[in-house]
Design a protein around this motif. Structure first.
Motif, PDB file in Angstrom:
ATOM      1  N   SER A  10      40.861  46.293  42.868  1.00 30.44           N
ATOM      2  CA  SER A  10      41.146  44.985  43.452  1.00 30.44           C
ATOM      3  C   SER A  10      42.542  44.952  44.054  1.00 30.44           C
ATOM      4  O   SER A  10      43.507  45.431  43.449  1.00 30.44           O
ATOM      5  N   THR A  12      44.231  42.367  44.295  1.00 32.42           N
ATOM      6  CA  THR A  12      45.024  41.473  43.433  1.00 32.42           C
ATOM      7  C   THR A  12      45.656  42.270  42.300  1.00 32.42           C
ATOM      8  O   THR A  12      46.825  42.053  41.949  1.00 32.42           O
ATOM      9  N   HIS A  13      44.912  43.228  41.769  1.00 33.54           N
ATOM     10  CA  HIS A  13      45.468  44.077  40.707  1.00 33.54           C
ATOM     11  C   HIS A  13      46.598  44.946  41.271  1.00 33.54           C
ATOM     12  O   HIS A  13      47.638  45.114  40.625  1.00 33.54           O
ATOM     13  N   SER A  16      49.636  42.800  41.686  1.00 39.15           N
ATOM     14  CA  SER A  16      50.248  42.477  40.377  1.00 39.15           C
ATOM     15  C   SER A  16      51.114  43.651  39.922  1.00 39.15           C
ATOM     16  O   SER A  16      52.241  43.460  39.455  1.00 39.15           O
ATOM     17  N   LYS A  65      44.080  46.657  35.552  1.00 35.66           N
ATOM     18  CA  LYS A  65      42.994  47.632  35.654  1.00 35.66           C
ATOM     19  C   LYS A  65      43.278  48.664  36.740  1.00 35.66           C
ATOM     20  O   LYS A  65      43.532  48.308  37.888  1.00 35.66           O
TER      21      LYS A  65
ATOM     22  N   ARG B  50      48.124  32.655  44.779  1.00 38.08           N
ATOM     23  CA  ARG B  50      47.443  32.816  43.487  1.00 38.08           C
ATOM     24  C   ARG B  50      48.447  32.660  42.333  1.00 38.08           C
ATOM     25  O   ARG B  50      48.191  31.990  41.344  1.00 38.08           O
ATOM     26  N   THR B  62      47.032  35.474  36.742  1.00 39.26           N
ATOM     27  CA  THR B  62      46.958  35.382  38.207  1.00 39.26           C
ATOM     28  C   THR B  62      45.557  35.776  38.679  1.00 39.26           C
ATOM     29  O   THR B  62      45.020  35.178  39.619  1.00 39.26           O
ATOM     30  N   ASP B  63      44.968  36.767  38.011  1.00 35.75           N
ATOM     31  CA  ASP B  63      43.603  37.196  38.369  1.00 35.75           C
ATOM     32  C   ASP B  63      42.594  36.070  38.153  1.00 35.75           C
ATOM     33  O   ASP B  63      41.532  36.047  38.777  1.00 35.75           O
ATOM     34  N   ASP B 215      41.887  36.380  32.051  1.00 33.46           N
ATOM     35  CA  ASP B 215      41.180  37.151  33.075  1.00 33.46           C
ATOM     36  C   ASP B 215      39.853  37.711  32.551  1.00 33.46           C
ATOM     37  O   ASP B 215      39.278  38.620  33.131  1.00 33.46           O
ATOM     38  N   PHE B 239      35.135  42.116  37.651  1.00 30.89           N
ATOM     39  CA  PHE B 239      36.472  41.631  37.282  1.00 30.89           C
ATOM     40  C   PHE B 239      36.885  40.492  38.210  1.00 30.89           C
ATOM     41  O   PHE B 239      36.411  40.374  39.334  1.00 30.89           O
ATOM     42  N   LEU B 240      37.818  39.674  37.691  1.00 29.77           N
ATOM     43  CA  LEU B 240      38.373  38.570  38.469  1.00 29.77           C
ATOM     44  C   LEU B 240      39.567  39.040  39.280  1.00 29.77           C
ATOM     45  O   LEU B 240      40.245  39.957  38.879  1.00 29.77           O
ATOM     46  N   PRO B 241      39.836  38.414  40.419  1.00 24.87           N
ATOM     47  CA  PRO B 241      39.084  37.313  41.004  1.00 24.87           C
ATOM     48  C   PRO B 241      37.900  37.764  41.850  1.00 24.87           C
ATOM     49  O   PRO B 241      37.097  36.938  42.280  1.00 24.87           O
ATOM     50  N   ASP B 242      37.779  39.087  42.071  1.00 25.80           N
ATOM     51  CA  ASP B 242      36.804  39.611  43.028  1.00 25.80           C
ATOM     52  C   ASP B 242      35.367  39.178  42.734  1.00 25.80           C
ATOM     53  O   ASP B 242      34.609  38.877  43.655  1.00 25.80           O
TER      54      ASP B 242
END
Lengths: 72, 380
Positions: A10, A12-13, A16, A65, B50, B62-63, B215, B239-242
Motif C-alpha cells: 500500500s 499509505t504504508h 507512513s 506492513k 489522512r 492513519t491507515d 488498523d 488491509f486498510l485503507p486499500d
C-alpha cells in the motif's frame, strides 16, 4: 553508505514508513514497485540510505506492513 | 442572502478551501498508482489529509482513515460490512434515513433485524434503553452524534462504553457534530466514525469519511476493484485503507478537506461551537417569547446538550410554506422532514415538518436579527 529497498503493498504504508524514517534523520526516496515476477503486483518501495538496520527496525517496530526487503 | 442551512451543507466555504480545490485542479493528478513526480506529490497530499483526519478525531491509525463519497456511503459501508445472516443492530430514535433505510432494506430482505432505543433527557435511562435491546446476535450499536433535526446530543460516549462491555461495535454517525464538537475516538469509545466533509468540516461536497480506531479490518467490502496495490491478485487487499478504497478517490475533494481541517484547527472546534451556540441562544431567547412560534428545544437549558441547531414551526403553517416566505426575504433554511422520520415521530412533527435553522462560523449577529424580524413578520 548502505542502501536498502523496502517494498510495500500500500502506498499509505510506504508513506507512513517514509515519514518515520525522515523524522529520524534518514534519507529516503519513494518509487513504484516493478516486482511483477515476484507476484506482488503494484505497490511502492522506499530506498533508504544510511543506517539501514536502524530504519528497517523502526518500520518493524511501528508494525508497518512490508512485502519485502532488498539490501542493495 | 442569509445562509442558515449549514447542517445540510456549510456555505460559504473558507477561502483556503476554495484555493486548495483550485490548486488541486491545476496541479494534482492521480493518486497511488503512478511513479511520476505529479502522481507521487498527489499521493503525499492524500496521505497528509489522512493524517490530519486521524489526528482530528484522535484515531491512532492513519491507515484507518478511509475516504468515501459522503456520510451515507460511510454508514452503508459500516452496516453492510458488518452484516451476517441473522444479525441484529440497535439504533437510536433520532437516526437519519442514512441509518434507517439500509437497515430496513436488509430487514425486509430477511438478512438482519434492528431495534430502536429511545433517547431520553436522563442519560442513564438512555443507556438503559440501549442495554435493554442488546441480544446475543447484536453486532453493533449505531447512534447519531447529534440529531440533524433537533440538535439533541445523545450520551454517545456512554453508549459506546456499553457496546464495548458487551463486545459489540459502536458506530457513530458524526454528520452533525464533526467540526462542531470535539470528538475523541478513543475516549468516546467509537469503533467506527462516519461523517461528511461538506458540513461542519467546511470541505467540498462529494467527500466523506469512514474512520476506524485501529488498523484492524473489521468490515467486509461492499465494492471491490482497483486499489493500486497487489494488483496481480484477483482478490481485494485485506488491509486498510486499500480494502475499502476501490477506484480513484475524490482527490480534489480530499485536498479541499485537508485545507478545511487546517481552517478548523486554526479557529478551534470549541470556538466554532461557542460562536454558533451564542447565535442560536440569542435567536431562541428572542423568538421563544412569541406565542405563534413553537420552538422545539430549549437552548438556554444548560442541562440539555444540544448542537447549534434550532427547529421551529409557526402557528400550524406547513414548514415548507414558511421556508418559502423566509426565502422571499433572502433567508435560506431547511424545511420538511430532513430525512429523519424517526425524529419527527418522536417530536410529533410529522404533519408540518419543521423549519431548521443552523448557523456556521461565518454567520453574523445582524443576520440573526434580520431572521428574527422575518419570523415575527410571518408569525403575525
Amino acid at each position: 553508505m548502505k542502501r536498502v529497498k523496502i517494498r510495500f503493498s500500500s502506498v499509505t504504508h510506504a508513506l507512513s514508513a517514509k515519514e518515520i524514517i525522515s523524522k529520524n534523520g534518514g534519507r529516503v526516496t519513494m518509487g513504484k514497485n516493478t516486482n511483477y515476477g515476484k507476484n506482488e503486483g503494484c505497490g511502492y518501495y522506499l530506498i533508504i540510505i544510511g543506517d539501514v538496520e536502524k530504519y528497517t527496525n523502526l518500520i518493524k517496530f511501528n508494525k508497518i506492513k512490508v512485502v519485502g526487503i532488498d539490501y542493495l | 442572502m442569509i445562509y442558515l442551512d449549514n447542517s445540510a451543507t456549510s456555505f460559504p466555504k473558507p477561502k483556503c478551501v476554495i484555493d486548495a480545490v483550485n490548486e488541486a485542479m491545476l496541479k494534482y493528478g492521480n493518486y497511488g498508482r503512478g511513479s511520476y513526480e505529479m502522481a507521487l506529490k498527489t499521493t503525499e497530499k492524500i496521505y497528509e489529509c489522512r493524517k490530519k483526519v486521524a489526528e482530528f478525531f484522535n484515531s491512532p491509525s492513519t491507515d484507518g482513515v478511509v475516504f468515501t463519497s459522503n456520510c451515507t456511503m460511510s454508514i452503508n459501508m459500516a452496516i453492510k460490512g458488518l452484516i451476517e445472516k441473522g444479525c441484529h443492530f440497535i439504533i437510536s430514535d433520532l437516526e437519519h434515513n442514512a441509518v434507517v433505510r439500509p437497515l430496513e432494506t436488509l430487514k425486509q430482505k430477511g438478512i438482519c433485524d434492528y431495534s430502536i432505543a429511545n433517547v431520553e433527557p436522563c442519560v442513564y435511562k438512555t443507556v438503559q434503553n440501549f442495554e435493554r435491546e442488546i441480544k446475543n446476535n447484536t453486532v453493533a450499536i449505531i447512534c447519531t452524534g447529534a440529531s440533524n433535526v433537533f440538535g439533541i446530543i445523545p450520551p454517545y460516549s456512554l453508549i459506546g462504553d456499553l457496546a464495548h462491555r458487551y463486545r459489540i461495535k459502536f458506530i457513530l454517525d458524526a454528520a452533525q457534530i464533526a467540526g462542531v464538537r470535539k470528538i475523541n475516538m478513543i475516549n468516546d469509545n467509537i469503533d467506527i466514525l462516519c461523517c461528511a466533509g461538506h458540513k461542519g468540516l467546511y470541505g467540498p461536497t462529494g467527500i466523506g469519511l469512514l474512520v476506524f480506531n485501529d488498523d484492524v479490518v473489521v468490515l467486509n467490502t461492499i465494492i471491490e476493484g482497483g486499489t493500486g496495490s497487489i494488483s496481480s491478485s484477483y482478490l481485494q487487499p485485506d488491509f486498510l485503507p486499500d480494502k475499502l478504497e476501490s477506484g480513484t478517490p475524490n482527490i480534489v475533494g480530499i485536498i479541499g478537506l485537508s485545507s478545511a481541517i487546517d481552517f478548523i484547527n486554526k479557529i478551534g472546534v470549541d470556538n466554532i461551537f461557542k460562536h454558533e451556540k451564542t447565535l442560536i441562544k440569542y435567536l431562541y431567547k428572542n423568538i421563544s417569547k412569541n406565542r405563534n412560534i413553537n420552538v422545539y428545544t430549549n437552548h438556554l437549558d444548560v442541562n440539555k446538550p444540544l448542537v447549534p441547531i434550532l427547529s421551529l414551526n409557526i402557528k400550524d403553517y406547513d414548514s415548507n410554506k414558511v421556508s418559502e416566505l423566509l426565502g422571499d426575504d433572502g433567508i435560506c433554511v431547511r424545511a420538511g422532514y430532513h430525512c429523519a422520520p424517526l425524529a419527527h415521530k418522536k417530536f410529533k412533527t410529522e404533519n408540518l415538518g419543521v423549519i431548521r435553522i443552523s448557523p456556521s462560523i461565518f454567520t453574523k449577529k445582524n443576520q440573526i436579527d434580520f431572521t428574527i424580524n422575518s419570523l415575527f413578520k410571518i408569525a403575525k
